[in-house]
Design a protein around this motif. Sequence first.
Motif, PDB file in Angstrom:
ATOM      1  N   GLU A 118       0.821  -1.208   0.000  1.00 26.38           N
ATOM      2  CA  GLU A 118       0.000   0.000   0.000  1.00 26.38           C
ATOM      3  C   GLU A 118       0.863   1.269   0.000  1.00 26.38           C
ATOM      4  N   VAL A 119       1.966   1.262   0.758  1.00 27.48           N
ATOM      5  CA  VAL A 119       2.861   2.418   0.755  1.00 27.48           C
ATOM      6  C   VAL A 119       3.487   2.579  -0.627  1.00 27.48           C
ATOM      7  N   GLY A 120       3.840   1.451  -1.255  1.00 29.52           N
ATOM      8  CA  GLY A 120       4.383   1.510  -2.612  1.00 29.52           C
ATOM      9  C   GLY A 120       3.413   2.149  -3.586  1.00 29.52           C
ATOM     10  N   ILE A 122       1.244   4.430  -2.816  1.00 26.72           N
ATOM     11  CA  ILE A 122       1.287   5.866  -2.536  1.00 26.72           C
ATOM     12  C   ILE A 122       2.463   6.504  -3.259  1.00 26.72           C
ATOM     13  N   VAL A 123       3.633   5.875  -3.150  1.00 30.11           N
ATOM     14  CA  VAL A 123       4.845   6.422  -3.782  1.00 30.11           C
ATOM     15  C   VAL A 123       4.651   6.536  -5.293  1.00 30.11           C
ATOM     16  N   GLN A 124       4.071   5.508  -5.895  1.00 28.90           N
ATOM     17  CA  GLN A 124       3.910   5.491  -7.349  1.00 28.90           C
ATOM     18  C   GLN A 124       2.918   6.534  -7.847  1.00 28.90           C
ATOM     19  N   ARG A 125       2.017   6.971  -6.989  1.00 33.85           N
ATOM     20  CA  ARG A 125       1.009   7.957  -7.393  1.00 33.85           C
ATOM     21  C   ARG A 125       1.465   9.397  -7.159  1.00 33.85           C
ATOM     22  N   LEU A 126       2.578   9.589  -6.475  1.00 33.67           N
ATOM     23  CA  LEU A 126       3.047  10.944  -6.200  1.00 33.67           C
ATOM     24  C   LEU A 126       3.562  11.591  -7.481  1.00 33.67           C
ATOM     25  N   ASP A 127       3.405  12.885  -7.571  1.00 35.25           N
ATOM     26  CA  ASP A 127       3.871  13.634  -8.734  1.00 35.25           C
ATOM     27  C   ASP A 127       4.278  15.033  -8.271  1.00 35.25           C
ATOM     28  N   GLY A 128       5.577  15.232  -8.095  1.00 39.67           N
ATOM     29  CA  GLY A 128       6.070  16.517  -7.620  1.00 39.67           C
ATOM     30  C   GLY A 128       6.240  16.586  -6.120  1.00 39.67           C
ATOM     31  N   ASP A 129       5.673  15.631  -5.397  1.00 34.88           N
ATOM     32  CA  ASP A 129       5.828  15.591  -3.945  1.00 34.88           C
ATOM     33  C   ASP A 129       7.135  14.887  -3.587  1.00 34.88           C
ATOM     34  N   ALA A 148      12.621  13.268  -4.073  1.00 35.38           N
ATOM     35  CA  ALA A 148      11.696  13.120  -5.207  1.00 35.38           C
ATOM     36  C   ALA A 148      12.113  11.970  -6.101  1.00 35.38           C
ATOM     37  N   ASP A 149      13.133  11.221  -5.689  1.00 37.43           N
ATOM     38  CA  ASP A 149      13.578  10.038  -6.419  1.00 37.43           C
ATOM     39  C   ASP A 149      12.755   8.853  -5.926  1.00 37.43           C
ATOM     40  N   TYR A 150      11.653   8.595  -6.612  1.00 41.18           N
ATOM     41  CA  TYR A 150      10.727   7.568  -6.145  1.00 41.18           C
ATOM     42  C   TYR A 150      11.311   6.155  -6.276  1.00 41.18           C
ATOM     43  N   GLY A 151      12.203   5.956  -7.235  1.00 45.76           N
ATOM     44  CA  GLY A 151      12.849   4.658  -7.366  1.00 45.76           C
ATOM     45  C   GLY A 151      13.697   4.338  -6.149  1.00 45.76           C
ATOM     46  N   LEU A 283      -5.900   2.344  -0.166  1.00 44.52           N
ATOM     47  CA  LEU A 283      -5.665   3.728   0.261  1.00 44.52           C
ATOM     48  C   LEU A 283      -5.924   4.728  -0.857  1.00 44.52           C
ATOM     49  N   GLU A 284      -6.847   4.413  -1.770  1.00 44.37           N
ATOM     50  CA  GLU A 284      -7.106   5.305  -2.887  1.00 44.37           C
ATOM     51  C   GLU A 284      -7.546   6.697  -2.419  1.00 44.37           C
ATOM     52  N   ARG A 285      -8.420   6.729  -1.427  1.00 50.48           N
ATOM     53  CA  ARG A 285      -8.909   8.028  -0.941  1.00 50.48           C
ATOM     54  C   ARG A 285      -7.785   8.846  -0.321  1.00 50.48           C
ATOM     55  N   LEU A 286      -6.907   8.186   0.425  1.00 51.54           N
ATOM     56  CA  LEU A 286      -5.780   8.895   1.035  1.00 51.54           C
ATOM     57  C   LEU A 286      -4.831   9.418  -0.045  1.00 51.54           C
TER      58      LEU A 286
END
Length: 341
Positions: A118-120, A122-129, A148-151, A283-286
Amino acid sequence: MFRFGDGVALWSLALVPMLLGLHWYAGRRRRALLDRFGERRLVRRLRPAVSVAARRWKASLAVAAVALLALALARPQFGTRVETVRRQGQDVVVALDVSRSMYAEDVAPSRLERAKIEVGRIVQRLDGDRIGLVAFAGDAFVQSPLTADYGAAMMFLNAMDPESMSTQGTDLARAIGVSVEALEETPPENRIVVVVTDGEDHEGGLAGALAAAVEAGVTIHTVGVGSAEGVPLPDAAGSGGGRFRRDDEGNVITTRLNETALQDIALQTGGEYHRVGRGAGGLERLVERIAGGGREVESREVTEFEEQYQIFLGAALLFLALEFMVSGRGRRPSARTEEVA
């Protein structure tokens, strides 16, 4: 200032001398073949008139067009403009519970592995954060600083494990305190903490940690992993087969999700509580709330060069059109018209 955006493409200018050499060789070859065909003066009278000047103009236009195309490929740039680049987003610290109670398998494949999944997401959906990771059990430490290096963040996430913790137990206050410290350089309106845990707290001191978080302007979202009914605690990761941890009296230790504590943490800090487990969603809503709350966190001025390749490309097309329109033949036979190039 003048520069080329792709200097490697300038090597294509090597085609220019090659084309010049080909035109010169073709002219000599043509004259040699005509001389073999017959006496030059007689051949001139038999052949249609050819304009040497027109042939040379056509060759020059074709070579010039190739040179201009090569320059266009190199992307010449001149003229500059200053632009302000702004990065929108938030700084998010995820505090992940890696205590041994996260080995429990009331959530498939286990609480810890499901939490990582689930945390992964979240990371994959971030953009600019920016994302940071805190690992906690009986103590807490920064596993990955804000980045900002999501990898890289995903690599650090996959490495989080209960065996890496020297102190077992669950200290939510310490986890929140370390997470708030990790956001110290972040503007107050951009501070987000996500605590992912089964909610068991063995150390206390939570009220003081929450007061400090509220004072720092940190919003804490909590994610409960597990079931409220309680399950036996495996002796080790994936042990199964009835191998469960026991207390000093030989009784099997059970672990259950403490939703009340997690709901209270979120309520006091303006966050939301979400649950991951049987009968609960992801965690789609979060993720939507985090992704939709970005504010400007960085701005800087950069100098951009203006692309001018279109000038050279247009000139090359014009030269090719002229080369097509120029005729290589004269209007009538004449002794002055044939000296084959």
